[in-house]
Each structure stands twice: as C-alpha cells, then as structure tokens.
Design a protein around this motif. Sequence first.
Motif, mmCIF file in Angstrom:
data_model
loop_
_atom_site.group_PDB
_atom_site.id
_atom_site.type_symbol
_atom_site.label_atom_id
_atom_site.label_comp_id
_atom_site.label_asym_id
_atom_site.label_seq_id
_atom_site.Cartn_x
_atom_site.Cartn_y
_atom_site.Cartn_z
ATOM 1 N N LEU A 1 0.918 -1.228 -0.093
ATOM 2 C CA LEU A 1 0.049 -0.124 -0.001
ATOM 3 C C LEU A 1 0.883 1.146 -0.020
ATOM 4 O O LEU A 1 0.440 2.256 -0.627
ATOM 5 C CB LEU A 1 -0.911 -0.060 1.248
ATOM 6 N N VAL A 2 1.870 1.307 0.653
ATOM 7 C CA VAL A 2 2.900 2.386 0.689
ATOM 8 C C VAL A 2 3.177 2.878 -0.617
ATOM 9 O O VAL A 2 2.918 4.032 -0.824
ATOM 10 C CB VAL A 2 4.045 2.025 1.717
ATOM 11 N N PRO A 3 3.856 2.332 -1.417
ATOM 12 C CA PRO A 3 4.279 2.560 -2.761
ATOM 13 C C PRO A 3 3.062 3.008 -3.685
ATOM 14 O O PRO A 3 3.020 3.995 -4.409
ATOM 15 C CB PRO A 3 5.110 1.783 -3.337
ATOM 16 N N ARG A 4 2.043 2.197 -3.412
ATOM 17 C CA ARG A 4 0.668 2.447 -4.187
ATOM 18 C C ARG A 4 0.127 3.833 -3.746
ATOM 19 O O ARG A 4 -0.520 4.632 -4.626
ATOM 20 C CB ARG A 4 -0.233 1.340 -4.143
ATOM 21 N N THR A 5 0.273 4.077 -2.846
ATOM 22 C CA THR A 5 -0.492 5.433 -2.053
ATOM 23 C C THR A 5 0.439 6.662 -2.577
ATOM 24 O O THR A 5 -0.106 7.500 -3.238
ATOM 25 C CB THR A 5 -0.200 5.466 -0.573
ATOM 26 N N PHE A 6 1.964 6.473 -2.800
ATOM 27 C CA PHE A 6 2.614 7.731 -3.289
ATOM 28 C C PHE A 6 2.179 7.796 -4.810
ATOM 29 O O PHE A 6 2.106 8.797 -5.140
ATOM 30 C CB PHE A 6 4.162 7.096 -3.194
ATOM 31 N N GLU A 7 2.116 6.636 -5.759
ATOM 32 C CA GLU A 7 1.862 6.536 -6.694
ATOM 33 C C GLU A 7 0.450 7.380 -7.004
ATOM 34 O O GLU A 7 0.161 7.939 -7.984
ATOM 35 C CB GLU A 7 1.877 5.426 -7.615
ATOM 36 N N TYR A 8 -0.376 6.765 -6.431
ATOM 37 C CA TYR A 8 -1.719 7.539 -6.425
ATOM 38 C C TYR A 8 -1.871 8.929 -6.106
ATOM 39 O O TYR A 8 -2.507 9.820 -6.927
ATOM 40 C CB TYR A 8 -2.443 6.726 -5.320
ATOM 41 N N VAL A 9 -1.072 9.423 -5.112
ATOM 42 C CA VAL A 9 -1.131 10.747 -4.840
ATOM 43 C C VAL A 9 -0.409 11.583 -6.082
ATOM 44 O O VAL A 9 -0.838 12.605 -6.635
ATOM 45 C CB VAL A 9 -0.152 11.283 -3.652
ATOM 46 N N LYS A 10 0.748 11.086 -6.522
ATOM 47 C CA LYS A 10 1.289 11.543 -7.816
ATOM 48 C C LYS A 10 0.128 11.655 -9.031
ATOM 49 O O LYS A 10 0.038 12.651 -9.860
ATOM 50 C CB LYS A 10 2.568 10.751 -8.351
ATOM 51 N N SER A 11 -0.529 10.429 -9.087
ATOM 52 C CA SER A 11 -1.417 10.436 -10.397
ATOM 53 C C SER A 11 -2.506 11.311 -10.115
ATOM 54 O O SER A 11 -3.144 11.496 -11.150
ATOM 55 C CB SER A 11 -1.747 8.911 -10.590
#
Lengths: 514, 317
Positions: free
Chosen positions: A88-98
Amino acid sequence: MIAFLRNTWRGLTSMRTALVLLFLLALAAMPGALLPQRSLNAAKVAEYIAAHGWWGRLLDRLQFYDVYSSVWFSAVYVLLFVSLVGCLVPRTFEYVKSLRAKPVITPRNLSRLPHHTRSTVEHGVDEVLTEARTRLRGWRIAEHDEGGGARSISAERGYLRETGNLVFHFAMLGLVVALALGKMYNYEGQVIVLANGKEFCNSGTLSYDSFRPGLRVDGTDLTPFCVKVNGFSARYLPNGQAESFVADVEYQSGPDLESGTWRPYRLAVNDPLRTAGDRVYLLGHGYAPTFTVTFPDGQRRTSTIQWQPVDQVTLLSAGANKLDRPGVTDPAESRQTQLAITGLLAPTAVFRGTLLDSGFPDLLNPAVAVDVLRGDLGLNSGRSQSIFEVDRSMVDRGRLSRVARANLKPGQEIRLDDGTTVRFDRVEQWVSLQVSHDPTQVWVLAFALLLIAGLGTSLVVKRRRLWVRATPAASADDQGRTVVEVGGLARTDRAGYGEQFDRLAAELVRRKES
Amino acid sequence: MPVNEALSTYSDWTYGAAVAIYVLAMVFHFVEQAMQRTTAPAEAEVLVGAGGPELDGRHRDVAVPPRSRPGRAERFGRMAVSATVLGALVHLASLVLRGLAAERVPWGNMYEFGSVLCLGAVATWLVLLRRFPVRHLGGFVLAPIALLMFLGGTVLYTAAAPVQPALQSYWLVIHVFTVATSSGALLVPGVASLLYLIKVNPDRFARLAPRLPGAETLDRVAYRITIMAFPAYTLAIIFGAIWAEAAWGRFWGWDPKETCAFVAWVVYAAYLHSRATAGWRGSRAAAINTLGFAVMVFNLFFINLVISGLHSYAGLG
Ligand code: HEM
C-alpha cells in the motif's frame, strides 16, 4: 545483506506473494471449521483428543484446537499484514502523484490500439476538438498540439477505481488493527441469575461464573452496572419448539447507581441490553427447584439452586441443592449432618414406571426425582466442586450416604429417618446472562463499511483511455475537412468497453458530419 | 403463529413444478447442443437454402443471426430459455406461498435457503443471458441448480413452521437473503470457470470442449458476475457479523459456518487478485473461482449437516 533485505521485501510485497498468502490464510483457517475448537467448546476438544489417541495429541501439540491463536495462523496473517502495508505504501505515493498527472500523450499510431476508428468530417480541427471536449465531460483531458495543424486530446477516466481499491485495502488494515486492539481490551463473562428479583452487579470477576478477559484486562476496573432479573417467560409451540424467550429485567448504571434508580428493560434473544459500554445478553434459561428442610429441632432451611438442563428439548434438568444444618458450629459434627438433595427435575413430568422424564420444556406439571444424601459433602476439602453435582468420591468413600429417595410434586415432602422433613416447594426460573465488553467493535464496523464502500467503488468503476486526433485533410480537394481518429484502451476489465467505445467514437464524428 | 397448511401445500407443489420445468429447460438446452452437432449437415442445407450466411461461426457462442425461420436447434434453445423464465416465475410463486403460509420471510431453514439460493442463481443466469451470447451454457448452469433443488426438496425438506427465537430478527431477512442470493449468483461463475477449465483442455475433453463458448467469453462471464456478487457476499458477511453481535454476544467467533464463509471470501479475493497478477490469469484464475464455489457448496452441505455450529439452520431445523 541490504540486497538480501531488499529482495525479501520486494518478494514479500509482490502481488504473487499476496496471492499465495491469501491461499495460505484460507488453508490455515479451514481446520478451525473441521476440528473442535477450545474457544468454542473445550469439552468437545477433550473428547476428540481422547477418541483419537496419539493423533489427537499430536494435533493438540500443533495447536489445531486453537487455530485462531496458533503460531502458524498468526504467522500467515502477520505476513499478509506486512505484505499489505508494503504494497500500500508505494501505491499510495503513486496514487497521490497520479492525482495531478495528465492523461498520457496521444500515441503516434492510434490504429494499433484495441479500439480504433477513423473518418473524415467537414469541420475544422478546432471545432472537432471543441466538440470532443464537450463530449468528454467527466473525463480527465489533456490537449496536445502536434504540429502541422494537427491537434489531439488524450482523455482518461475511472481514477476513482484506484481510490476505491486503496480505501478497501486501507480499511482492511484498519479492521485488523481494530480487531487486535479489541482482543486486548475486551472481556466476556457469564453468570446465572435467578429470575425472582435477584441481582447481578458487574463489580469484579468474582461476580461471574466464568470470565474471559482480554490480554490487557485484569478485571479490576470493570464498568459498574447492576441488573435485576424480575422474571422470565418462554413460549413454546405444541411440538416443544421455543417460540420466544423474554427476561423482564431492571438495570442501573452511571448516575443511576448513586440515585438508586432502576430502569426497566425487556431482555430477549436478539435484543441485548446495552449500557455503560457493555452489552448484556440473554443466553439461556433453566429451572431452579426450591426445597425446605425442617430439622427435628424445628429449625428450617430453604434452598433454591439452579439445575442444569440435561435435555435441551424437554429441559429435563439435573442438579443438587446442598445445605448445612443450622446451628452446627463444630466442624466434625457439621461433616456428618450436611445434606444434599440431588436428582432430576422435569418441568412437565412424565413417569415411565417410577422413572421420571420430561415431556415438554414448559413448566406445566413439575416434579422431581431426588435422592437425599447426608454426611460430608466435601465442601471444606479445598477441592472446587460443581454446583450441579455432589462430590461422588465422598459417596464412594462412605462419607456421604443416601438416606431417602422419592418422586415429589410441589408441596409434597419426605421424612428422613431422624425426623427431618424435606419439602419440594416450587420451581423458580433462572436465566444465564452474558456480559460482553469490546471497546473497538464500533471501529471494526466502521472499517467494514469503509471496506465495502471501497470494494464497491473499485469494482464498479472502470478505467478507460481515449484519444482523439484531428488532422487537417492532406489532399487539395479535401480543403477544410478534417481527419478524425479515435483510439481507445481499457485499462481494466475490457468487457463492455467495445460497445461503449464505438458509441462514443460514433458520437464524436456524427455530430460533426451533420 | 399458525401455519396455513393449504398455502404450504401449494408452495410444495409449485416447488416441484419449478424443478420439473428447470429439468425440462436443461433437456432442451442439451438437445439444442446435440442437434447442432449431429444434425449439422442436414441443417446446413436448410440454412443455405434459406440464404443463410457463412456457416462457420454459427456454432460459436454468437447466437445464430435472426432469420424468419429459426433452425430446429435454435428453436430448442429458445424454448429452453422460455422454460427457464417460466420455471423462475413458478419458483418465485413457491417462495411467496411459503412465506404466506408461515407468515414470515421464506428463508428460515435450510430447505428454504437452498430454494432462494437457486432462484438467485437462475435470476443471475437470465440477466447474464440478456447481456452475453452464452446460451450454450444453459444446460450446464441449470444442471447443478436442478440438482440442488432436488436435494433440497427431498433430503433437506422441512415443513413450514415458525422459526426459533434466535432467528426472529429483521437481520434474518437481510443477512440470510443476501447470503442466499449472492451465493446463488456465485454459482454461475463457478460453472463458467469449470467449463473454462474444460474448454482450455480440448485434448482431455475432446467431445465437450468444442461445443462450449469461447474461453474468452467464459472467463469474462465469470469475472463480470464475480465482481458483482463478491461485494454482495462481503456485505452479507458484514450483515451476519452485525446480527451475531446482537444475537450471540460477539460479532465474530469462528463458528464453523463463519469460518467457512471467511475461507470462501478469501478464495474469491484471491481470484480477483489472480486476475491482476501476471502468470495467474486464465486457467489458474478459473481454478480459483471454481474452488471458491466448491467452498460455498461445502459450507452449505457439509458444515450444516455434519458439523453443526451455532447457526441454527443446522440439523434441518
Ligand atoms: C489482506 C489480504 C488482501 C485481501 C483480502 C485483498 C483483497 C482484494 C480484493 C477483493 C481486490 C479486488 C477489489 C478491488 O480491486 O478493490 C483486491 C485488489 C487488489 N489488491 Fe488486494 N487484498 C489483500 C492484500 C493485498 C496485497 C498484500 C496486495 C499487494 C501485493 C494487494 C494488491 C492488490 C491490487 C494491486 C489490486 C488491484 C487488482 C486489480 O486492479 O484488479 N492486495 N484485493
């Protein structure tokens, strides 16, 4: 070393590992459904072990009767938890970026995409794009100038899917944490209370017949409240099936404890009393016979004690009323004069010969079949004994012996050899209550609802991409006309995008041709 | 609460009728399939004579293009679908009658639960049929439904009666209904996934595989329905937990039924994951989905009948 850790971490947080761990979780949970579990029924576990010899004992050593607190089950869910966090951690970062990212630039060759149309319209490039923008309301859009008069739009929708997915997985994380906290701070206690105005207070673990504390509960600061059970009524169908159970109770908690106010409540199955952050449940019920013993010197003792149903359908019950002779202070004499009245109680008596049985669970025609024992009940021996039985070893050792046996209806009595009479007065009802305390269960519910919201969103929303490219027609006689190319790509669950794309693409072009 | 005997009897009759109609529909489906293979040459002439288009692709999953006179096989297929609709209506009537007879919702014991589950499966199937060209699956979907209903009506049959106190709650209405319908809906992907496994093994299933819809269609059907039914099933479990909190004093206690529902849920979660994991799409995903439904069936039969827990459906009560 670092490389090893990194690889382990990557491995642990990969999608495939999550998948394998999910399988392991399912597999590890399964024995709990197939084998008896201590948390549900310790007696059944003992029976099972006894019946299965070394195999039963081996399973015990491997914690198969405590699956959900076993090392291996915990290991699987802890690993899954770690994997979830790591994922979840990396996906959250990516999500925020996206969140701020623009839809990807229009591919050079749209005809390579799974969905593609190409047509020529009578309008200019600008009009085509304006039209496309209005058509693509609700999509995230970026425009590109491609040189040579050509322009394009890239559009994407369905970002909510990732939102839903993250909400779902985070909610699951929250749910697991709330569950774990609940395991720390919960408690659960059971107690039998006579339904004749007797009171029960949540003042300490000793007020309970059995008490199961959470890991961080020692029973010293239970929230205080009291419950008084004034009556109990059960209704049955003619075939003996229960139709309703209701206990008529009063309770006090908080300031009511000081002011002595009692509030009425109708306690029923499915309808727990919720007070002081605790819940009180009506779990079961049964009968408690009242006996009055009149000793030769005229002294009396009355005893009402719950008996235990031995047949759940007819409520034939078994138990023992135990009493001391009043006025006897010498321990040695006391050990010769204690009495126990023990045997069977039938709420609706049916006699097979002289054998008592029960024909119906309701209290229609009660009778008891009892032995009266006299001697040393072993109450002072230091061994704990069941309230439902006499200590058989005292009988075997000849310290306790039967002095009478009789079938009695309410009001009937027997006279013992020394002139003592034992009268069966009546039958009272008892209820068994459970008090539960779980401070985090509302959190569990909140996370569960969040989980379902996220899940629904992520499974309903679909990610789609669409590109529109408008290029001025090349040949001279096509002056003023525009070549419109539309390309589409479904990023998730392709089913259904075909038709949707065709419709959209047709709309984009049709308007402009008219 | 008295039970209305007459209505209860009508309910039993309509139940039996529904099973018979489903069986008939299933037979029609299989006849359609058999005819399409065995009578292919003869029919080919008819079709050519009628000016039909190219023949190949006809036995694909796409329905035969509409024409004035459907082929005989086609007619059987359509009759099968009509029969299924009729069966569903009769089936619904049987549930309504039972509800009226017992004056409560008609899902208070295992027999009724099975009936609602099957109706859920049939309804899912009919909706699916409108959106996807999958009529050739009909016989395979109806077969387990008819079997379940037959078993329900014989082995598990319970006379209409009021339910015991533990079940007297509006949560019975909500929880049991969502469990039954979502489980029923999950039957369809279960069948589709099983057929997928057959389809992609044409060597082992030489006779059956070519007659099934394309693997792609099967996969898609399984996925589409699972993603609708899975949240419903999740919700059903949450409802169950809310009810357990009110009825048994804890929202989750690893009762065998709860455990098994949890296992099935995790397996379906694994299915959804597998569809997003490289190397796990296709056969493996289909196997997981099939496993998920196997766990559901296990939960329905084995746990209820052999290992009774707190859930009072157990013991056919
Ligand atoms: C704790 C156990 C887990 C459960 C029960 C679970 C369950 C689910 C479910 C039901 C879905 C489909 C619904 C949706 O898309 O929101 C899903 C999707 C997904 N999960 Fe999990 N998950 C778990 C752990 C993990 C872990 C550890 C990872 C990371 C490796 C992960 C990554 C994903 C991804 C990437 C998707 C999206 C798949 C797609 O795009 O279709 N999950 N998960």
